[in-house]
Design a protein around this motif. Structure first.
Motif, PDB file in Angstrom:
ATOM      1  N   SER B  13       0.853  -1.123  -0.030  1.00  0.00           N
ATOM      2  CA  SER B  13       0.139   0.010  -0.020  1.00  0.00           C
ATOM      3  C   SER B  13       0.855   1.227  -0.012  1.00  0.00           C
ATOM      4  O   SER B  13       2.083   1.181   0.233  1.00  0.00           O
ATOM      5  CB  SER B  13      -1.080   0.058   1.283  1.00  0.00           C
ATOM      6  OG  SER B  13      -0.033   0.020   2.409  1.00  0.00           O
ATOM      7  N   THR B  15       1.421   5.038   0.944  1.00  0.00           N
ATOM      8  CA  THR B  15       0.930   6.438   2.101  1.00  0.00           C
ATOM      9  C   THR B  15       1.732   7.325   1.798  1.00  0.00           C
ATOM     10  O   THR B  15       2.776   7.392   1.357  1.00  0.00           O
ATOM     11  CB  THR B  15       0.842   5.702   3.664  1.00  0.00           C
ATOM     12  OG1 THR B  15       2.399   5.283   3.749  1.00  0.00           O
ATOM     13  CG2 THR B  15       0.143   4.305   3.936  1.00  0.00           C
ATOM     14  N   LYS B  21       5.494   9.937  -1.279  1.00  0.00           N
ATOM     15  CA  LYS B  21       4.817   8.736  -0.972  1.00  0.00           C
ATOM     16  C   LYS B  21       5.708   7.519  -0.490  1.00  0.00           C
ATOM     17  O   LYS B  21       6.986   7.369  -0.938  1.00  0.00           O
ATOM     18  CB  LYS B  21       4.258   8.301  -2.508  1.00  0.00           C
ATOM     19  CG  LYS B  21       3.333   9.284  -3.029  1.00  0.00           C
ATOM     20  CD  LYS B  21       1.773   8.920  -2.537  1.00  0.00           C
ATOM     21  CE  LYS B  21       0.817   9.732  -3.108  1.00  0.00           C
ATOM     22  NZ  LYS B  21      -0.259  10.118  -2.473  1.00  0.00           N
TER      23      LYS B  21
END
Lengths: 392, 251
Positions: B13, B15, B21
């Motif tokens: 994922s 974040t 990022k």
């Protein structure tokens, strides 16, 4: 292939058992155009009739007798004579009168000496009916005075008319109306197509997540691609069917609704023949698949109906802008515009309706739409296969 | 038969805010290995978020493993998960039913996709409807049914193709004792028919009733894997629930 049909049958059965889908995809599109046509005609007839029957309150200052009698010849005119010019703005604002005509004080002398004079018209520019009727009276009066002067001067009428315009229409009525009306038709069915695809795609993808059936579907012994294709085909069908019903509604409306000018009915009837309808529907098949694929890709990661709507709805702007451009003068169906989705349909349908479509360009447009549809399906397959998004 | 070897599933994922990022990779299931034999009921236990559902989803071919292998009824899931899916009956809390279809249509849909011959599909459907007491509401739409009715139909659709491998994740959750009992009966019957059954439940009395082999999963790793008989022999706590809690806490 059998598996795909089983998926399509199941998805269609599910969707068509939903009242929301029936209303949005079947009932509304069928009734939309006839209701708009019928309602539009009735409303404009009512407005016209009510305007014609409305009294017009006119204030006159220094008006000559022949003008007064001209005004009073229409029994709907209510005249108030004033001795001098007063605060007509207030009188018009409070509704005592609706327009005031102030003739110059030396009107009679100037007319007798064949000179030009002045009429001041007090009016509210927003009152089209009143202003139109007052202007028509002045125009008629002016024409009468001109006629009197011409005869007083003993000038033959021909000498005062240097030329007369006669129009020879070389464009067919079908072409004229096709290019004017044809632009609006894709507007209606592309928007209903969008609505149908959007609702169906959200129900088939996000709806499955909400109802906790997506995992059940993914546990079936068929590839994700077939599942996705089944959903995309059903979503595109639920977009295509409303567009088809729109066209049928238009044809039925033309057949059964009274009050549409004969010239439009016959031209539209001629335009909406088997060939033009087939050509339009052929364009809509890949386009509906393109829309379905695009929407599925956008909503694949959404977990609720609301989230899916907010993700997909902004795309409507990308549909409306090209449609508006297709209505603009100067933007034509050319080799440059033939490859721009939505714009090409907007322009292409106009040409089809007018009977002036270039078949080579039509084929190129169809091919480009098929390419866009394949790309959108591929994009949606990528998103649908994303485990993080689809099982969220 | 199911053979799981070093099965791992990582989720990535992103974040962060703005242009910064960060990519985070988490192993939801980490090198899990176990074996489920035909004619035996294998219980996979674990607290919420332990990796149980992810493991079951990988076995069922719904998601692909990052590494490791799983052989289901002789078919490696990496060789094509459609073949694996044909051999599995998969029922979890997340496998809902299509609300606008009725039980008849639902079972026809699944049976056709499992390519059952028409006659066999009809017979199997009638048998399951009779066995689970679905006949009285077979024409009722799923959306209008109670939880118990829905669960019976879920069980029927899981068994429609008479799979060799059955995966039941909390199959009796939310059901009344009578319905739950009929489902327990069906699981026992599957065992008697020499099927491979993975059964997962938070109800320890059911585990006690059904389980032959047991694995406990915690934080993505297997912390216990042996026969249920041995588990009971090694028990230090007074009851199964407490023993399970202690084992998870110790891990």
């Amino acid at each position: 292939m059998t598996e795909l049909f089983i998926i399509i049958k199941k998805e269609l059965t599910e969707l068509l058992r939903d009242k929301k889908t029936i209303i949005n995809s079947i009932v509304l599109p069928t009734l939309l155009i006839p209701v708009l046509m019928f309602g539009g005609i009735k409303v404009s007839q009512m407005i016209q009739k009510s305007n014609e029957e409305k009294k017009v309150k006119i204030g006159l200052v220094n008006a000559p007798d022949d003008f007064k009698s001209l005004v009073l010849s229409d029994t709907l005119n209510q005249v108030t004579n004033y001795d001098e010019s007063i605060d007509f703005k207030t009188l018009i604002d409070d509704g005592t009168i609706q327009s005031a005509l102030v003739f110059s004080s030396d009107w009679g002398v100037r007319m007798d000496s064949l000179e030009s004079s002045e009429v001041q018209v007090y009016r509210n520019g927003t009152k089209d009916n009143v202003n139109g009727r007052v202007s028509a009276m002045l125009k008629e009066y002016s024409a009468k005075l001109k006629e009197v002067r011409i005869s007083q001067l003993n000038i033959p009428v021909e000498k005062m008319t240097p030329f007369r315009e006669t129009f020879v229409e070389v464009g067919e009525q079908k072409e004229l109306i096709g290019k004017r009306v044809g632009g609006f038709i894709p507007y209606i069915f592309i928007l209903t197509m969008w609505g149908g695809c959007l609702l169906a795609a959200i129900d088939l993808v996000t709806g499955e997540k909400e109802r906790k059936t997506i995992e059940t579907t993914l546990s079936l012994p068929i590839s994700k691609f077939k599942v996705l294709m089944g959903k995309a085909i059903v979503a595109s069908l639920l977009g295509f069917i409303p567009a088809l019903l729109n066209l049928m509604g238009l044809i039925l409306g033309l057949q059964f609704i009274d009050g549409i000018p004969e010239v439009i009915t016959s031209a539209l009837g001629e335009m909406l023949n088997f060939q033009s309808i087939t050509m339009i529907l052929l364009l809509l098949i890949p386009f509906s698949l393109f829309l379905a694929g695009l929407i599925i890709a956008l909503v694949a990661g959404a977990t609720s109906f609301k989230e899916a709507q907010s993700k997909a709805s902004p795309i409507i702007i990308l549909i409306i802008i090209p449609l508006v451009m297709a209505l603009m003068p100067g933007i034509e169906f050319t080799w440059a515009t033939v490859f721009i989705p939505v714009l090409n349909i907007g322009l292409g349908v106009k040409e089809i309706m007018a009977g002036t479509i270039n078949m080579g360009m039509y084929a190129a447009m169809l091919l480009s739409l098929i390419t866009f549809a394949i790309a959108a399906i591929y994009f949606s397959y990528k998103k649908f296969s994303d485990e993080n998004a689809i099982l969220k | 038969m199911i053979q799981i070897n070093n099965l791992t599933k990582s989720f990535t994922s992103k974040t962060g805010k703005g242009f910064k990022k960060e990519t985070i990779t988490v192993n939801a299931v980490n090198k899990v290995s176990f074996e489920c034999k035909p004619g035996r009921i294998f219980s996979l236990l674990g607290p919420n978020g332990a990796g149980k559902t992810t493991t079951l989803r990988m076995i069922a071919g719904i998601i692909n493993p990052t590494s490791g292998s799983a052989i289901v009824d002789g078919v490696d899931i990496s060789q094509g998960n459609d073949e694996v899916k044909k051999r599995i009956g998969f029922l979890t809390g997340s496998t809902g039913l299509y609300e606008r279809l009725n039980p008849d249509e639902t079972l026809d849909f699944f049976g056709k996709l499992y390519k059952l011959p028409e006659k066999e599909l009809k017979e199997r459907k009638e048998y399951l409807f009779e066995k689970l007491g679905i006949n009285e509401f077979r024409k009722k739409r799923m959306g209008q049914m109670s939880t118990g009715m829905k669960q019976k139909v879920s069980i029927a659709r899981t068994l429609i193709h008479d799979p060799e491998v059955l995966i039941f994740d909390e199959p009796t959750s939310g059901l009344d004792v009578i319905t739950a009992d009929s489902i327990i009966d069906l699981i026992r019957e599957s065992k008697a028919d020499n099927k491979t059954v993975i059964f997962s439940s938070h109800i320890m009395s059911e585990v006690d009733l059904l389980c032959d082999d047991l694995a406990i999963i915690s934080k993505g790793s297997i912390i216990y894997n042996d026969s249920f008989e041995n588990f009971k022999k090694e028990m230090k706590a007074d009851n199964l629930t407490q023993e399970f809690i202690n084992r998870v806490k110790e891990a």
